[in-house]
Scaffold this active site. Structure first.
Site, mmCIF file in Angstrom:
data_model
loop_
_atom_site.group_PDB
_atom_site.id
_atom_site.type_symbol
_atom_site.label_atom_id
_atom_site.label_comp_id
_atom_site.label_asym_id
_atom_site.label_seq_id
_atom_site.Cartn_x
_atom_site.Cartn_y
_atom_site.Cartn_z
ATOM 1 N N VAL A 1 41.912 47.469 52.030
ATOM 2 C CA VAL A 1 42.652 46.383 52.154
ATOM 3 C C VAL A 1 44.259 46.713 51.698
ATOM 4 C CG1 VAL A 1 41.073 44.817 51.297
ATOM 5 C CG2 VAL A 1 42.094 46.008 49.615
ATOM 6 N N ASN B 1 38.832 40.117 45.981
ATOM 7 C CA ASN B 1 38.017 40.750 44.888
ATOM 8 C C ASN B 1 38.287 42.195 44.737
ATOM 9 O OD1 ASN B 1 35.396 41.004 42.803
ATOM 10 N ND2 ASN B 1 35.093 42.602 44.834
ATOM 11 N N SER C 1 41.934 38.246 36.012
ATOM 12 C CA SER C 1 41.444 38.961 34.799
ATOM 13 C C SER C 1 41.863 38.021 33.565
ATOM 14 C CB SER C 1 41.795 40.394 34.538
ATOM 15 O OG SER C 1 41.517 40.696 33.532
ATOM 16 N N TYR D 1 47.265 47.221 35.144
ATOM 17 C CA TYR D 1 46.459 46.073 35.445
ATOM 18 C C TYR D 1 47.125 44.865 34.888
ATOM 19 C CZ TYR D 1 41.445 44.313 35.540
ATOM 20 O OH TYR D 1 40.471 43.648 35.841
ATOM 21 N N LYS E 1 47.365 41.662 37.316
ATOM 22 C CA LYS E 1 46.521 40.481 37.322
ATOM 23 C C LYS E 1 47.263 39.319 36.888
ATOM 24 C CE LYS E 1 42.407 42.425 38.353
ATOM 25 N NZ LYS E 1 41.821 41.990 39.651
HETATM 26 P P1 NAD Z 1 33.658 47.913 41.256
HETATM 27 O O1 NAD Z 1 34.381 48.936 40.972
HETATM 28 O O2 NAD Z 1 32.254 47.649 40.758
HETATM 29 O O3 NAD Z 1 33.793 47.142 42.541
HETATM 30 C C1 NAD Z 1 35.202 47.526 43.238
HETATM 31 C C2 NAD Z 1 34.855 47.327 44.588
HETATM 32 O O4 NAD Z 1 36.100 47.456 45.281
HETATM 33 C C3 NAD Z 1 34.236 48.473 45.140
HETATM 34 O O5 NAD Z 1 33.087 48.161 45.987
HETATM 35 C C4 NAD Z 1 35.352 49.352 45.825
HETATM 36 O O6 NAD Z 1 34.936 50.373 46.794
HETATM 37 C C5 NAD Z 1 36.291 48.309 46.562
HETATM 38 N N1 NAD Z 1 37.677 48.844 46.675
HETATM 39 C C6 NAD Z 1 38.386 49.639 45.981
HETATM 40 N N2 NAD Z 1 39.380 49.779 46.582
HETATM 41 C C7 NAD Z 1 39.558 49.315 47.884
HETATM 42 C C8 NAD Z 1 40.279 49.086 48.941
HETATM 43 N N3 NAD Z 1 41.388 49.695 49.067
HETATM 44 N N4 NAD Z 1 39.847 48.530 50.135
HETATM 45 C C9 NAD Z 1 38.773 47.679 50.110
HETATM 46 N N5 NAD Z 1 37.575 47.754 49.126
HETATM 47 C C10 NAD Z 1 38.154 48.557 47.908
HETATM 48 O O7 NAD Z 1 34.630 46.690 40.226
HETATM 49 P P2 NAD Z 1 34.312 45.274 39.701
HETATM 50 O O8 NAD Z 1 34.083 45.462 38.203
HETATM 51 O O9 NAD Z 1 33.133 44.660 40.431
HETATM 52 O O10 NAD Z 1 35.893 44.705 40.063
HETATM 53 C C11 NAD Z 1 35.786 43.600 41.219
HETATM 54 C C12 NAD Z 1 37.129 42.918 40.616
HETATM 55 O O11 NAD Z 1 36.960 42.302 39.472
HETATM 56 C C13 NAD Z 1 38.330 43.618 40.820
HETATM 57 O O12 NAD Z 1 39.506 43.118 41.219
HETATM 58 C C14 NAD Z 1 38.445 43.942 39.070
HETATM 59 O O13 NAD Z 1 39.807 44.032 38.678
HETATM 60 C C15 NAD Z 1 38.097 42.352 38.593
HETATM 61 N N6 NAD Z 1 37.492 42.557 37.217
HETATM 62 C C16 NAD Z 1 36.773 43.233 36.702
HETATM 63 C C17 NAD Z 1 36.320 43.127 35.188
HETATM 64 C C18 NAD Z 1 35.084 44.021 34.890
HETATM 65 O O14 NAD Z 1 35.380 44.162 33.671
HETATM 66 N N7 NAD Z 1 34.335 44.695 35.626
HETATM 67 C C19 NAD Z 1 36.942 42.151 34.573
HETATM 68 C C20 NAD Z 1 37.904 41.390 35.205
HETATM 69 C C21 NAD Z 1 38.325 41.501 36.623
#
Ligand code: NAD
Length: 263
Positions: A63, A89, A141, A153, A157
């Site tokens: 992306v 996401n 977030s 981050y 966010k």
């Molecule tokens: P995760 O690491 O399990 O999943 C992230 C996914 O994004 C992975 O499948 C990865 O391959 C994909 N990705 C990374 N770079 C990419 C790129 N350049 N193009 C396309 N895909 C790409 O993480 P998660 O915890 O599921 O996080 C998902 C979202 O939720 C993120 O935006 C994260 O910031 C947000 N978030 C997560 C948390 C948490 O505690 N896990 C809390 C708040 C927000």
């Protein structure tokens, strides 16, 4: 409640893992047609095998690459004739020292979590206009509302929440709602995989990974635990549903009570 998502064409980025994967599964349960993007094609293919009864298109998409995003959106429209919902996401996070946090990492995080959602939203808007309906959900977030100590981050966010607000005003005349979901910490590979946040927290606290994660939850989250990714997915699906279409421009916390502000 009938969410009115049957047959809607839904794009989810970062769908191969964690929150994105559960978002895809939740839309599939509602009968939506799925277009899933991630850099991890194997993960997408595995997920596609798990999903029965709805059409699923998967594509390896970075992306952060503008041409890649444009080609993906074109392919989705070619295959399914329309786009109804976009879920931005894909993301990551990294702890680091404030004074020495690498600018290159900061910029890469901005490409991934700030410019990519803007780019994809702009690519989808003409299709929403054509439909006379659309919905965007950005995964921000709670650290976009109150600092979590992760400089790139937190900053990006916070920008996502403002991007959401700006697009909600811009898109309202086209019958498109735009919202953010703001998770607190969620049990995903972003915390539990090697080298990720759990390990980074462990090295900062001198604890073992699971012990550090548990300590953080008990010390900071009133509900005393991380969210399950399914709990984030249900908020996302609701915000893009027909009954929620009048809700726009909100940044909905899903955080077990971690944010103390009333805003
Ligand atoms: P995760 O690491 O399990 O999943 C992230 C996914 O994004 C992975 O499948 C990865 O391959 C994909 N990705 C990374 N770079 C990419 C790129 N350049 N193009 C396309 N895909 C790409 O993480 P998660 O915890 O599921 O996080 C998902 C979202 O939720 C993120 O935006 C994260 O910031 C947000 N978030 C997560 C948390 C948490 O505690 N896990 C809390 C708040 C927000």
């Amino acid at each position: 409640m009938n969410l009115g998502l049957k047959g809607r064409v839904v794009i989810v980025t970062g769908a191969a893992s964690g929150i994105g994967k559960q978002i895809a599964l939740a839309y599939a349960k509602e009968g939506a047609t799925l277009a899933l993007a991630d850099i991890n094609l194997d993960g997408l293919k595995k997920l596609k095998k798990e999903i029965k009864d709805v059409d699923v298109y998967v594509e390896k998409v970075d992306v952060t690459d503008a041409e890649n995003c444009a080609a993906f959106v074109k392919n989705v429209v070619k295959k399914f004739k329309k786009i109804d919902v976009l879920v931005n996401n894909a993301g990551t996070a990294k702890m680091g020292d404030m004074e020495t946090f690498p600018e290159t990492t900061f910029r890469a995080h901005a490409e991934l979590m700030m410019f990519a959602p803007v780019r994809l939203t702009n690519l989808c808007i003409p299709h929403f206009k054509k439909n006379g309906w659309g919905s965007v959900v950005n995964i921000a977030s709670i650290f976009g509302k109150q600092p979590g100590g992760l400089i790139s981050y937190d900053t990006i966010k916070a920008a996502d929440i403002m991007i959401t607000k700006d697009y909600s005003s811009y898109c309202a005349p086209f019958n498109v709602n735009v919202n953010s979901v703001c998770p607190g910490p969620v049990d995903t590979p972003l915390w539990h995989a090697d080298g990720q946040l759990g390990d980074q927290l462990a090295s900062a606290t001198g604890m073992k990974r699971d012990e550090a994660i548990d300590w953080f939850a008990k010390a900071n989250i009133p509900m005393g635990r991380y969210a399950k990714p399914e709990e984030i997915a249900s908020a996302v699906v609701f915000l893009s549903s027909e009954p929620a279409h009048y809700i726009t421009g909100v940044a909905l916390n899903v955080d077990g009570g971690m944010v103390k502000s009333t805003l």
